[in-house]
Design a protein around this motif. Structure first.
Motif, PDB file in Angstrom:
ATOM      1  N   GLU A   1       1.418  -6.838  10.421  1.00 15.06           N
ATOM      2  CA  GLU A   1       1.471  -7.546  11.699  1.00 15.06           C
ATOM      3  C   GLU A   1       2.208  -6.665  12.693  1.00 15.06           C
ATOM      4  N   PRO A   2       2.085  -6.892  14.008  1.00 12.62           N
ATOM      5  CA  PRO A   2       1.392  -7.977  14.709  1.00 12.62           C
ATOM      6  C   PRO A   2      -0.125  -7.826  14.651  1.00 12.62           C
ATOM      7  N   LEU A   3      -0.823  -8.957  14.888  1.00 14.39           N
ATOM      8  CA  LEU A   3      -2.275  -9.005  14.840  1.00 14.39           C
ATOM      9  C   LEU A   3      -2.819  -9.694  16.085  1.00 14.39           C
ATOM     10  N   LEU A   4      -4.137  -9.674  16.238  1.00 13.84           N
ATOM     11  CA  LEU A   4      -4.792 -10.288  17.388  1.00 13.84           C
ATOM     12  C   LEU A   4      -4.806 -11.810  17.275  1.00 13.84           C
ATOM     13  N   VAL A   5      -4.741 -12.469  18.427  1.00 15.60           N
ATOM     14  CA  VAL A   5      -4.870 -13.922  18.511  1.00 15.60           C
ATOM     15  C   VAL A   5      -6.093 -14.223  19.376  1.00 15.60           C
ATOM     16  N   PRO A   6      -7.039 -14.995  18.886  1.00 18.41           N
ATOM     17  CA  PRO A   6      -8.257 -15.262  19.652  1.00 18.41           C
ATOM     18  C   PRO A   6      -7.954 -15.779  21.059  1.00 18.41           C
ATOM     19  N   GLY A   7      -8.591 -15.162  22.054  1.00 24.47           N
ATOM     20  CA  GLY A   7      -8.468 -15.622  23.426  1.00 24.47           C
ATOM     21  C   GLY A   7      -7.176 -15.285  24.127  1.00 24.47           C
ATOM     22  N   GLU A   8      -6.227 -14.660  23.432  1.00 25.94           N
ATOM     23  CA  GLU A   8      -4.933 -14.351  24.031  1.00 25.94           C
ATOM     24  C   GLU A   8      -4.926 -12.924  24.587  1.00 25.94           C
ATOM     25  N   PRO A   9      -4.347 -12.709  25.792  1.00 27.69           N
ATOM     26  CA  PRO A   9      -4.328 -11.362  26.370  1.00 27.69           C
ATOM     27  C   PRO A   9      -3.374 -10.433  25.634  1.00 27.69           C
ATOM     28  N   ASN A  10      -3.787  -9.190  25.522  1.00 29.76           N
ATOM     29  CA  ASN A  10      -2.968  -8.112  24.980  1.00 29.76           C
ATOM     30  C   ASN A  10      -2.702  -7.140  26.115  1.00 29.76           C
ATOM     31  N   ARG A  11      -1.474  -7.093  26.591  1.00 24.03           N
ATOM     32  CA  ARG A  11      -1.100  -6.220  27.702  1.00 24.03           C
ATOM     33  C   ARG A  11      -0.540  -4.935  27.100  1.00 24.03           C
ATOM     34  N   VAL A  12      -1.412  -3.949  27.024  1.00 22.62           N
ATOM     35  CA  VAL A  12      -1.107  -2.721  26.294  1.00 22.62           C
ATOM     36  C   VAL A  12      -0.545  -1.670  27.236  1.00 22.62           C
ATOM     37  N   ARG A  13       0.465  -0.949  26.740  1.00 24.11           N
ATOM     38  CA  ARG A  13       0.978   0.232  27.423  1.00 24.11           C
ATOM     39  C   ARG A  13       1.068   1.367  26.410  1.00 24.11           C
ATOM     40  N   ILE A  14       0.539   2.524  26.793  1.00 19.34           N
ATOM     41  CA  ILE A  14       0.617   3.725  25.974  1.00 19.34           C
ATOM     42  C   ILE A  14       1.453   4.748  26.724  1.00 19.34           C
ATOM     43  N   VAL A  15       2.459   5.288  26.062  1.00 17.42           N
ATOM     44  CA  VAL A  15       3.323   6.306  26.647  1.00 17.42           C
ATOM     45  C   VAL A  15       3.059   7.634  25.946  1.00 17.42           C
ATOM     46  N   SER A  16       2.692   8.642  26.729  1.00 17.90           N
ATOM     47  CA  SER A  16       2.560  10.014  26.256  1.00 17.90           C
ATOM     48  C   SER A  16       3.557  10.847  27.040  1.00 17.90           C
TER      49      SER A  16
ATOM     50  N   ASN B   1      -8.880  -8.029  11.224  1.00 18.79           N
ATOM     51  CA  ASN B   1      -7.608  -8.539  11.760  1.00 18.79           C
ATOM     52  C   ASN B   1      -6.555  -8.715  10.669  1.00 18.79           C
ATOM     53  N   THR B   2      -6.415  -7.677   9.829  1.00 21.68           N
ATOM     54  CA  THR B   2      -5.412  -7.717   8.755  1.00 21.68           C
ATOM     55  C   THR B   2      -4.431  -6.554   8.805  1.00 21.68           C
ATOM     56  N   THR B   3      -4.733  -5.489   9.565  1.00 20.34           N
ATOM     57  CA  THR B   3      -3.852  -4.322   9.600  1.00 20.34           C
ATOM     58  C   THR B   3      -3.632  -3.851  11.031  1.00 20.34           C
ATOM     59  N   THR B   4      -2.489  -3.223  11.249  1.00 26.67           N
ATOM     60  CA  THR B   4      -2.170  -2.577  12.516  1.00 26.67           C
ATOM     61  C   THR B   4      -1.569  -1.219  12.176  1.00 26.67           C
ATOM     62  N   ARG B   5      -2.238  -0.141  12.595  1.00 25.37           N
ATOM     63  CA  ARG B   5      -1.896   1.196  12.121  1.00 25.37           C
ATOM     64  C   ARG B   5      -1.907   2.229  13.249  1.00 25.37           C
ATOM     65  N   LEU B   6      -1.106   3.264  13.047  1.00 22.98           N
ATOM     66  CA  LEU B   6      -1.147   4.443  13.900  1.00 22.98           C
ATOM     67  C   LEU B   6      -1.500   5.648  13.029  1.00 22.98           C
ATOM     68  N   ARG B   7      -2.492   6.415  13.490  1.00 17.04           N
ATOM     69  CA  ARG B   7      -2.877   7.650  12.805  1.00 17.04           C
ATOM     70  C   ARG B   7      -2.786   8.830  13.767  1.00 17.04           C
ATOM     71  N   ARG B   8      -2.625  10.012  13.177  1.00 22.98           N
ATOM     72  CA  ARG B   8      -2.613  11.259  13.944  1.00 22.98           C
ATOM     73  C   ARG B   8      -3.695  12.161  13.345  1.00 22.98           C
ATOM     74  N   TYR B   9      -4.865  12.152  13.963  1.00 26.91           N
ATOM     75  CA  TYR B   9      -5.978  12.968  13.474  1.00 26.91           C
ATOM     76  C   TYR B   9      -5.669  14.456  13.693  1.00 26.91           C
ATOM     77  N   VAL B  10      -6.159  15.290  12.756  1.00 26.07           N
ATOM     78  CA  VAL B  10      -5.857  16.721  12.811  1.00 26.07           C
ATOM     79  C   VAL B  10      -7.111  17.587  12.912  1.00 26.07           C
TER      80      VAL B  10
ATOM     81  N   TYR C   1      -5.219  -1.836  16.189  1.00 23.98           N
ATOM     82  CA  TYR C   1      -4.442  -3.080  16.284  1.00 23.98           C
ATOM     83  C   TYR C   1      -5.325  -4.241  15.846  1.00 23.98           C
ATOM     84  N   GLY C   2      -4.926  -4.921  14.770  1.00 27.45           N
ATOM     85  CA  GLY C   2      -5.737  -6.007  14.245  1.00 27.45           C
ATOM     86  C   GLY C   2      -7.051  -5.512  13.683  1.00 27.45           C
ATOM     87  N   ALA C   3      -7.027  -4.395  12.993  1.00 29.82           N
ATOM     88  CA  ALA C   3      -8.236  -3.818  12.413  1.00 29.82           C
ATOM     89  C   ALA C   3      -8.516  -4.439  11.046  1.00 29.82           C
ATOM     90  N   ASN C   4      -9.635  -3.999  10.434  1.00 22.49           N
ATOM     91  CA  ASN C   4      -9.985  -4.473   9.088  1.00 22.49           C
ATOM     92  C   ASN C   4      -9.980  -6.001   9.006  1.00 22.49           C
TER      93      ASN C   4
END
Length: 238
Positions: free
Chosen positions: A171-186, A148-157, A143-146
């Motif tokens: 997008e979306p991308l990171l904003v300096p100083g702003e909280p990112n409330r992340v949830r991951i669902v598996s 802060n220009t890309t947001t990607r999902l990969r599936r490593y094999v 999220y906000g990699a490279n």
């Protein structure tokens, strides 16, 4: 409406846009759940293992996991997680003039297994450089990699040099100083990554990774992380 950076065909592009669309449902939060893991970050790094490419610091005290690194860094949760689960945390990218205060790379591995030591992720040493993780089978969100220009999902094999791309956004991308409330669902074939109530990645995997290790991953950056929780989800109702 955001657009993908690459053409995946009409079906994949439609799925990508749908993943970024607002949702009126509360997703996995509506399911009954029980707490199975947590860290209040007041008692050090006993629950974590760090892999640093070029030094830097990783500390846990006073309610905050602080990652301040000049290059690649992976911070693994030592407990192996089994799905279905919901994982959540809050991360703030620090931009206060520090040498590593580059706002970039709020990344995660989850359900990770190293094919070289499938029964013990930590039996195989790694030094924090990204290509050392090619032997994992895992999901990887950037999220906000490279810069802060890309947001990607990969599936490593688990193959060197092979990091299949599932979604690729500008997008979306990171904003300096702003909280990112992340949830991951598996949740079986359902793989989701949320940020501040927005469904960023929504993937249905016909051959899902349903267990393994979680990690924070970043590169040349500074983050403050809090509120780490993992919840067991009850089975879906028929």
């Amino acid at each position: 409406m955001p657009t993908t950076r690459r053409a995946f065909g009409a079906l994949a592009a439609g799925a990508a846009l749908a993943a970024l669309a607002p949702t009126a449902t509360a997703h996995a939060a509506t399911r009954r759940r029980s707490l199975i893991a947590h860290d209040d970050f007041c008692h050090g790094l006993g629950q974590w293992a760090t892999e640093l490419q070029g030094g830097g610091t990783v500390t846990a005290s006073r309610g905050t996991l602080e990652i301040d690194v000049p290059s690649g860094a992976t911070v693994w949760f030592r407990q192996r997680l089994e799905g279905p689960y919901l994982l959540e945390y809050t991360a703030i990218p620090v931009s206060e003039g520090g040498v590593n205060d580059r706002v970039s790379d709020l990344n995660n591995f989850w359900n990770a297994t190293d094919v070289r030591s499938p029964h013990d992720l930590f039996a195989t040493p790694r030094g924090g450089a990204l290509d050392e993780y090619d032997h994992l089978t895992t999901y990887y969100a950037g999220y906000g990699a490279n810069h802060n220009t890309t947001t990607r999902l990969r599936r490593y094999v688990g193959e060197p040099g092979v990091r299949p791309l599932v979604f690729d956004y500008t997008e979306p991308l990171l904003v300096p100083g702003e909280p990112n409330r992340v949830r991951i669902v598996s949740d079986g074939s359902t793989v989701q990554w949320w940020n501040n109530g927005r469904l960023v990645f929504d993937h249905t995997d016909p051959q899902p990774y349903t267990s393994g290790h979680f990690a924070f991953r970043t590169v040349w950056s500074h983050f403050r992380i809090s509120g780490f929780r993992v919840w067991r989800l009850t089975p879906k109702q028929p």
